[in-house]
Structures are given as C-alpha cells and as structure tokens.
Design a protein around this motif. Structure first.
Motif, PDB file in Angstrom:
ATOM      1  N   HIS A 152       0.825  -1.211   0.000  1.00 11.77           N
ATOM      2  CA  HIS A 152       0.000   0.000   0.000  1.00 11.77           C
ATOM      3  C   HIS A 152       0.856   1.256   0.000  1.00 11.77           C
ATOM      4  O   HIS A 152       0.458   2.289  -0.543  1.00 11.77           O
ATOM      5  CB  HIS A 152      -0.977   0.000   1.180  1.00 11.77           C
ATOM      6  CG  HIS A 152      -0.348   0.095   2.529  1.00 11.77           C
ATOM      7  ND1 HIS A 152       0.272  -0.956   3.144  1.00 11.77           N
ATOM      8  CD2 HIS A 152      -0.264   1.144   3.388  1.00 11.77           C
ATOM      9  CE1 HIS A 152       0.715  -0.581   4.329  1.00 11.77           C
ATOM     10  NE2 HIS A 152       0.413   0.697   4.495  1.00 11.77           N
ATOM     11  N   ALA A 155       1.960   1.627  -3.615  1.00  9.64           N
ATOM     12  CA  ALA A 155       0.873   2.182  -4.429  1.00  9.64           C
ATOM     13  C   ALA A 155       0.819   3.695  -4.293  1.00  9.64           C
ATOM     14  O   ALA A 155       0.573   4.419  -5.275  1.00  9.64           O
ATOM     15  CB  ALA A 155      -0.457   1.561  -4.014  1.00  9.64           C
ATOM     16  N   ARG A 430       0.453   3.879 -13.750  1.00 11.82           N
ATOM     17  CA  ARG A 430       0.416   3.186 -12.457  1.00 11.82           C
ATOM     18  C   ARG A 430       0.793   1.720 -12.586  1.00 11.82           C
ATOM     19  O   ARG A 430       1.187   1.089 -11.622  1.00 11.82           O
ATOM     20  CB  ARG A 430      -0.968   3.347 -11.826  1.00 11.82           C
ATOM     21  CG  ARG A 430      -1.276   4.795 -11.443  1.00 11.82           C
ATOM     22  CD  ARG A 430      -2.738   5.008 -11.130  1.00 11.82           C
ATOM     23  NE  ARG A 430      -3.011   6.400 -10.828  1.00 11.82           N
ATOM     24  CZ  ARG A 430      -3.215   7.349 -11.741  1.00 11.82           C
ATOM     25  NH1 ARG A 430      -3.181   7.028 -13.051  1.00 11.82           N
ATOM     26  NH2 ARG A 430      -3.445   8.583 -11.363  1.00 11.82           N
ATOM     27  N   ASN A 431       0.655   1.171 -13.790  1.00 14.40           N
ATOM     28  CA  ASN A 431       1.021  -0.218 -14.028  1.00 14.40           C
ATOM     29  C   ASN A 431       1.256  -0.408 -15.518  1.00 14.40           C
ATOM     30  O   ASN A 431       0.992   0.508 -16.331  1.00 14.40           O
ATOM     31  CB  ASN A 431      -0.063  -1.180 -13.523  1.00 14.40           C
ATOM     32  CG  ASN A 431      -1.437  -0.800 -14.030  1.00 14.40           C
ATOM     33  OD1 ASN A 431      -1.661  -0.694 -15.235  1.00 14.40           O
ATOM     34  ND2 ASN A 431      -2.364  -0.560 -13.099  1.00 14.40           N
TER      35      ASN A 431
END
Length: 936
Positions: A152, A155, A430-431
C-alpha cells in the motif's frame, strides 16, 4: 513496620523484559479509533532496515515515547506510527556482499531473482533495529508497523509519481548529479561525506589562440581540463578585460575555448582565471548555463576517460590519467607550479569512493513550484520549528531550492513507473497495462514496451511517510483521525532532505501540513563534546549501556573492521583506560532519564556516563523509598485522602509541592523542555519527597509522636497518594520502574478501579485547594535552617550523636510565624535538643550561619577547634565580600542600570541587600570566634 513485598534490590533487566512483553501482548500500544476523544500522532523517522540502534535513535525515541505516553495517559487516542525504510543502496550492498562471498554477483541472478533474495534477507535478518527499539521501551503501535516497500505504500509512491508527471512536476533530463563510480548510481547530498584531505593545486598555462600570451589557471582536478569549455575571469578584473571574448588553446585536447566574464570568479583567488568544466563541476555547470557553453562529459560510469577525451587517455582511470596529464603538461612547459593544498574531498558514505559531479540522464522533480506553499506555511505559523532559530536554515534551503534528482541506478527500491517505446517515447502509468493503453493511443497499434530500469531515491517514498502510512490515497479512518500529525522529532541534518520534502508532498497531496511542530534535536556527542565515530573509538551502544558489556566484548566491538593496526591499538588502550571492567548494566530507565535531562533545546548533547550513573542511583533511591512506604502501609488501613484540615503541616506541604511539580511537568512537556521536566521530577522525588518528607513522617509512623490512629492513617494515605501521583508523572520518562512500583502502590492508595497498567492510568490533575504558597515559604525557611545547622555540624566535625542547643536571632514576627510553629520539624533533623531566642549578645565561641531573615548561633565552646572555625569563617567572609563587590559593582555601573530590565535591576538590588546582611553577620561571627580563640 513489616517487610516489604518488594525485593531489596532493583533488577532492571528482569523488570524491563517482563513489563514490555506484557504491554505489547495486552495491546496497550494500539491507536484505536478516534471517537469523541482528541487524537495525537507522532511519525517515527523510519530507520534503515539495515540499521542498528545508536545513541541518536535512543535520544530521539526517548523524547517521542515520553510525549506519546503522556498523551495516552491524558486520555487521547495516540498513534506512534513506526516502521522502517528500505534503504535502497545500503540494503542492496548487504545482499551483494553475501553474493560476493558465494562468488556471484546480482547480474548472475538477474533482477527478479536478486529482488527475491533481498526480500528473503529482509524477512530473516532485516529490521533488528525494531527489536532494539522494544528494548528501549518504545510504545509504538507495532500492529501498524510499516515498511516503505509494503504494497500500500508502494501504491502511494506510484500515485504520487504519476500525478506529478502529469502536472509537469516530474521530468527526465540531463543534469549534473553526484555520481558514485563504484556503485554506478547517482547519490543524494546526504550520502556524500565531505572531509578535508591533503591535496595539491596545479597551476597550468593555457596559451592564447593567437599566440600572443597565455593565461594561468589553477585546479585541484587536472584530469577534468580535457572537458573544459571556457576560461572565466571577473568582468571588473582590469588585468584581463582586454582578453574577454578571445580564445585560448586547450592543451592536450587542442580545442579552442573562449575567455568569458562571470561575476562568480574571485579576483583574489589564485591568478583570477578559472577553468570552466560544465559537465564535471556544480558551479561550472551553472556558469555554463549562463553562457550557453557546451557540456563535455569525459568520464564513463566508473570514472575512466571515455571517447570524448583525446585517444591517448581513453580508458585510463581518472587518477592514472591525472598523473599522465601532469607529466605531459610538464614536458610541454605548461605546468607552472604545484602547491600543497588542503581541500574538501566528497566520498560516498557507503562505497568510500570519491564522488564525481557527472552529467547524466536522470528523473527530476521540479521543486520550486512545490516550495512556494511549503515556505508560506512556516511563515504563517501552520508549522513551527522548535527551537525557532531553525526556521532560518529551512528558509535558506527552500528559497534556493534546486530540482531534485529522484532516480537511482540500482535494483532494490520502487521501480520508476515509466515505460519506453522503441522510438524513445515515455509512458508514465500506475502499471504496465495502463502504460500499454497509452502506447496504443499514441502509436495506433500494440508495440512492446520496456520499463525504466532505475528505482526511486529512498527519500521520495520517505517524503510520503506521514500520509502513506495512514492509507492514502484512500480516505481511511486513520487518515481522518491522525492527519495532520502533531509533532515531528528529528535531527537538523535532514531538515531539507526529509522535513522539507514531507511538507511539500503533504501540502500537495492532502491539502494540509503533515505536522504542526518540528522539534529539532542536537547531536549526541561524547563527554568531551567530540562527535562519536568508529575511527575515534568513542562510540557508545545504547544496548551496552542498558544491559552492560564486558571489556573484551567492548574491545572487539570498537576495533572490529579497523584497517589500521596502530589506530586499533590506540583505541583499545583508551578503552581499557576508560572502562577497566567494561560497562555495567545501567538499565533502560536510567538511560532514558539521562537523555531527557540532557535535552536542552538547540544544543548538542554531551553524554556523560557519570550522569547516567547518578540516574541509576536515582532508580535505586526511588525503589528504596517505595519499599519504605510499602513496609509502613501494606497490611494497614489506607484509603482516600481525608479533608485538608485533617492533615499535618508536612502532609499539606508535600501536597502543595506536588501541585507545583504537576504544573512544571505539564508546562515543560508542552514546550518540549524535557530537561526541565527531568530536573523537576528528580528534585521533587529525591529531594523533597525522600530526603525531607519521608524523614519528617518517620517519627509519626514509628510512634515517636503522640498521634491518634486516624492521624497516623492520614499520614500513610498522604505518603501513598503523593508517591502514586509522582509515579504517574515520572512514567513517560521512566516507564519500567514506575510500572513495577505503581502496581504495588496503586491498590493501597485508593486507586478507584483496577486499570491493569500505569500506561492507562489517568494523568494527574491539579487541585488548587492543595496549593499553599505561604506554607511552602515557611517550610523553605525550615529547610534552610536545618541545612545550615547540618553544614555547621559537618564543617566543625561534630559527631552526629552529639546534641546541641541553638540560639536564633530574628525579629519577633519571624520567630512567631516562621520558626516556632515548625520547631518540631527542625529539631530532630538538625539533631538539636532545643532552641532559644537570642535577645542579647551571642556568647563567645558560636558557629554562625546567616540566612536572609534569621541568624543562627550554635554554641561550640568546649566542642570545637576555635582556630579551625576562625579560619572557616574568614574564608566564608572573603567569599561573601567577593559576591557583594560583584553585585555592587554591577549596580554602580550606569550602563547596566540604563540597559537592564527593571525586574533584573530589582533582583540585583535584593541580592545586594541580602549579601550585605550576611556579610555583616559573618563579620560579627568572626569577631566572636576570634574572642574565643584569644581566651584559649
């Protein structure tokens, strides 16, 4: 008096381990939910996962724990958020050393397998500092322990990177950075240690292109001349104005470079001419930008010369090239002179290699736009620095902020969320799936993408610590309850690297400051004020101080890994001299109290083992006092305190002093004056409670005074109540011994319900009805009298068992109001048979003590050596004369009277009056002793 249930001796190790395990197993450290109570939060500066507890940690964590424990006792929802930093470079080096011992490198494993190996090391061996923090008594919420590489938190890192990139606040570009040629990565300024070393200043001749003359430049790094782009002079330097705009021929490289004018050049340094190498010097880089000079990088990643250098030097190590260049210049007659010169050499703190300014492609954060609001929030008081003087340092850095290099060329860390197309197009996402969608929109077809190999600077994820650990970007209950946090406790050396960046990121992504207060601590030094370092052999391990260490183990620890045998022998000899028997076990509480007592704002800490020994004695004193109280209260009728009117003088006095202690502790902790907190607690418990109050109540408890059972019970109740309340006040600084004693004392003192732990007991509340300034003033005089008589007895070698009578000279009102009502407190402690008011001349041969409002005469005829007493009085008179002259000199100084505040002048005037009275009384005493001496 019965035997106490407490053991005779205090065993800190056993007590500490037992109570800490109980606290943690019982969940007492957990933050809980906010509810209708206020919240209080401190974020621990996350130590490196590779690190171990050092004195700086012990100091800062003691202060944080004290704040948390007090707020917890005040009924607030407290969160001390703990965790560790993944420490990119340091951790990667640890695992790479392990691989090297196996004859392997990370490249043999490949990135994926290497990262698995790092995670395995982290789970098995990393985080020993977390276990050590428990030994220090840190009451962190371990259930919420965070790691900067947790999913987390990772992230949150990706989210921040993407948003900043989308707003144009993150970019990739070519700029000058600190480059470690051994680790092959950019490093931050904090990872560069600059120390003064012996070197040389080489003076080189650069011929003018037209052959008319030449310029002489001086450099400490002659190998970089191959990357020169110009020679600079000051625009007002009359010696060279006619040359500005002309060209010189760069020796060896055979390039023509211009002579430029720039105000950064110091006319009085060297020849006043400076070589400009924009790709290999930070100052030159800025000059190059101003003059649009070419940036010529002549180094490879391992600091060998590349294809930009002349063929003769390509492939040479920088220092091999240096020697060859100097030799070649000397042959050409262009080496003017070589001068010995001390200079600052920057070395990587991990590799110890000399760091090079290096021009390379990196990822950067545009810091200036983020700094504007970060400056404003300190200016308008939303964030305050303690001490306030550190604001200046913060502002200096922030007003001159540069773009922040956030990429590192290693594998362990948060991999930069950027993917490249075959044509070099960048897709930040983000990915990978999101990046592929961007690429599809860009190219119109699916093409393979390659993720950036670099990882983010460890400080990037640390900058998000105050809100990423609370669940951001999700709006979690913890984020709502504990953000903004209350206080950050940290060192001055990371104000810019961490504090400022947390402020910038917090404001940007939450809209609010990350904390309200920044408490800046000093550096913990040794007892002589020297910085602790392994090379000096003066490092102290807090765990060694807590648990003790024998001499042989200490020697091995201090000399381990020292490469110089002579240095190791020197350190070993000094250690044997200082610690002949090793270091004894002081216990955690003694260490913590020492740290708190030394926490003077804005100053470095001189750590003195003698002081720590004194606080270990304080623990023993407190233990013995508690045993005395328990021996007199266990098995007795005790309970709540009776009305004030039913209490004795000393009971009412100690309750009044307790109120003063409570006010002092509350005020000093609110101002982060931990030293004042420790001093007040020490003075009250050792001095007022143990040395005065308990001595006064002994006759009452032992039946030496005629008291009713109710009166004795009142004294027992007061004795218990004050100790129980004082243990609560002391608990934040000394959690272990206070818990052990409180568990015995609280049930007897009328504690309303079984709480389970002192940690959860309520913080003491002031009772104004107990505050009795007049009684305190009278008792203060009693203490002065007793102390003065004891001093007279000691100085005159009067045996303790010999009882004497006292003569007292004072005005009648003082005798009737401040002396006679308290004679029962004075006589036993001063070992007197009685006293009389002196209405006439004092008899010959009295020892005399002169107080502010009373003169004390102790008849010594036939008891003492008159010659010795005459000498003592004469010495005391000389001291009083000196003090009196100093004060009168100040009061007779017009400058002092004109500049000093009125209250300061009044204080000095009062002091002068008191000294004058004491001086006169001492003159009289000396005269009387002289008479006794002559009679003999």
């Amino acid at each position: 008096m019965s035997e106490s249930s407490l053991p005779k001796a205090y065993d800190p190790v056993g007590v500490e381990r037992r109570w800490y395990a109980h606290w943690e197993e019982s969940g007492y450290f957990a933050a809980g939910s906010k509810g209708d109570r206020p919240s209080y939060c401190i974020m621990i500066p996350p130590p490196n996962v590779t690190g171990t507890l050092h004195m700086g940690h012990a100091f800062q964590d003691t202060l944080m724990d004290a704040l948390i424990r007090q707020r917890r006792m005040r009924g607030e929802h407290t969160l001390w958020q703990t965790g560790t930093d993944h420490a990119g470079i340091a951790t990667q080096m640890v695992v790479e050393r392990q691989l090297a011992a196996e004859g392997k490198s990370r490249h043999d494993l490949g990135r994926e397998e290497f990262l698995k190996r790092v995670w395995r090391w982290k789970e098995e061996s990393g985080g020993s500092i977390v276990r050590q923090l428990r030994r220090l008594g840190a009451s962190c919420d371990w259930q919420r322990e965070a790691f900067t590489m947790d999913s987390h938190l990772s992230a949150a890192v990706q989210e921040v990177f993407v948003r900043l990139y989308q707003e144009g606040l993150i970019y990739r570009g070519s700029r000058l950075v600190n480059w470690d040629p051994v680790l092959h990565t950019a490093v931050s300024d904090l990872e560069v240690i600059s120390e003064e070393e012996e070197g040389f200043l080489w003076h080189l001749r650069y011929p003018l292109a037209d052959g008319s003359s030449s310029l002489v430049v001086a450099t400490t790094r002659p190998e970089t001349m191959l990357g020169d782009s110009a020679v600079a002079v000051h625009p007002e330097d009359e010696r060279y104005q006619h040359l500005i705009g002309k060209e010189v021929r760069l020796p060896l490289a055979e390039r023509l470079i211009p002579v430029i004018a720039d105000e950064s050049v110091k006319m009085d340094f060297g020849s006043g001419c400076v070589k400009i190498t924009p790709a290999h010097d930070f100052n030159d880089y800025e000059v190059g930008k101003r003059h649009n000079l070419p940036q010529i990088n002549i180094f490879t990643i391992d600091a060998t010369l590349n294809e930009q250098a002349p063929a003769a030097y390509q492939g040479m190590d920088r220092y091999v090239a240096r020697k060859q260049i100097i030799a070649d210049l000397e042959k050409m007659g262009l080496l003017v002179q070589v001068v010995a010169h001390r200079l600052m050499i920057p070395r990587g703190d991990r590799s110890k290699a000399v760091v090079e300014p290096y021009l390379t492609d990196q990822w950067f954060v545009r810091a200036a736009p983020l700094a504007t609001e970060a400056i404003r929030c300190v200016e308008d008081g939303r964030i305050r620095f303690v001490p306030d003087s550190w604001k200046k340092t913060y502002f200096e850095w922030m007003h001159n902020i540069q773009d922040w290099c956030i990429s590192r060329q290693i594998w362990w860390g948060h991999r930069i969320p950027a993917w490249y197309g075959s044509d070099g197009s960048i897709f930040v996402a983000r990915n990978k799936e999101e990046a592929q969608q961007q690429a599809l929109a860009h190219y119109g077809q699916e093409l393979p993408l390659t993720q950036d190999n670099d990882v983010l600077d460890t400080w990037f994820s640390s900058a998000l610590w105050p809100f990423s650990t609370l669940g951001w970007p999700e709006q979690t209950p913890e984020l709502r309850a504990f953000y903004p946090t209350d206080v950050l406790v940290t060192g001055f050396d990371i104000i810019f690297f961490w504090v400022a960046r947390m402020i910038m990121m917090g404001l940007k992504f939450t809209g609010d400051v990350p904390f309200r207060t920044v408490y800046i601590t000093g550096l913990v030094r040794d007892g002589e004020g020297n910085k602790m370092s392994k090379s000096k052999g003066n490092v102290l391990d807090p765990l060694d101080l807590i648990d003790g260490i024998d001499l042989e183990a200490l020697l091995e620890k201090r000399t381990r890994d020292l490469m110089q045998p002579q240095l190791a022998e020197k350190i070993a000899a000094a250690t044997r001299k200082e610690f002949a028997q090793g270091i004894p076990a002081f216990g955690t509480d003694a260490l913590r109290f020492t740290m708190a007592s030394l926490a003077t704002q804005g100053r470095d800490i001189k750590f003195d083992l003698n002081r720590m020994e004194g606080y270990r004695n304080f623990c023993n004193k407190l233990w013995n006092a508690a045993r005395f109280v328990l021996m007199n209260t266990e098995g007795q009728e005790n309970g709540a305190l009776p009305p004030d009117a039913a209490l004795s003088l000393v009971d009412r006095w100690i309750l009044s002093r307790l109120q003063g202690l409570l006010r002092t502790v509350d005020d000093s902790l609110s101002k982060y004056r931990f030293d004042e907190t420790a001093t007040a607690l020490y003075h009250f418990l050792w001095g007022e409670y143990c040395d005065w109050y308990l001595e006064w109540v002994k006759p009452r408890l032992y039946g030496q005074e005629t008291l009713t059972a109710e009166q004795q019970q009142n004294t027992r109740q007061t004795m218990l109540h004050v100790l129980e309340q004082a243990l609560r006040l002391l608990h934040p600084l000394m959690p272990f011994i206070t818990e052990e004693l409180w568990q015995k004392v609280a049930p007897l003192s009328g504690c309303p319900q079984p709480i389970g732990s002192l940690m959860l007991a309520s913080w003491p509340q002031s009772r104004s009805s107990w505050h009795n300034p007049e009684l305190e003033r009278h008792i203060a005089l009693v203490q002065e009298v007793v102390t003065a008589v004891r001093t007279l007895r000691s100085e005159n070698n009067i045996p303790p068992g010999q009882r004497l009578s006292l003569l007292v000279a004072a005005d009648p009102a003082t005798l009737e109001q401040s002396f006679r009502p308290y004679e029962g407190l004075i006589l036993p402690l001063a070992r007197l048979t009685g006293w009389q008011a002196l209405t006439d001349e004092a008899p010959v041969g009295c020892a005399v003590a002169v107080l502010a409002s009373i003169k004390l005469y102790l008849p010594l005829a036939g008891v003492i050596d008159a010659e010795a007493e005459y000498a003592r009085l004469n010495k005391e008179l000389l001291r009083l004369e000196s003090d009196w002259q100093r004060v009168t000199g100040k009061l007779n100084n017009p400058a002092f009277l004109a500049n000093a505040k009125a209250e300061v002048v009044a204080k000095e005037q009062k002091k002068e009056q008191e000294l004058a009275e004491k001086r006169l009384g001492m003159q009289e005493a000396l005269q009387r002793m002289d008479e006794l001496r002559r009679q003999r």
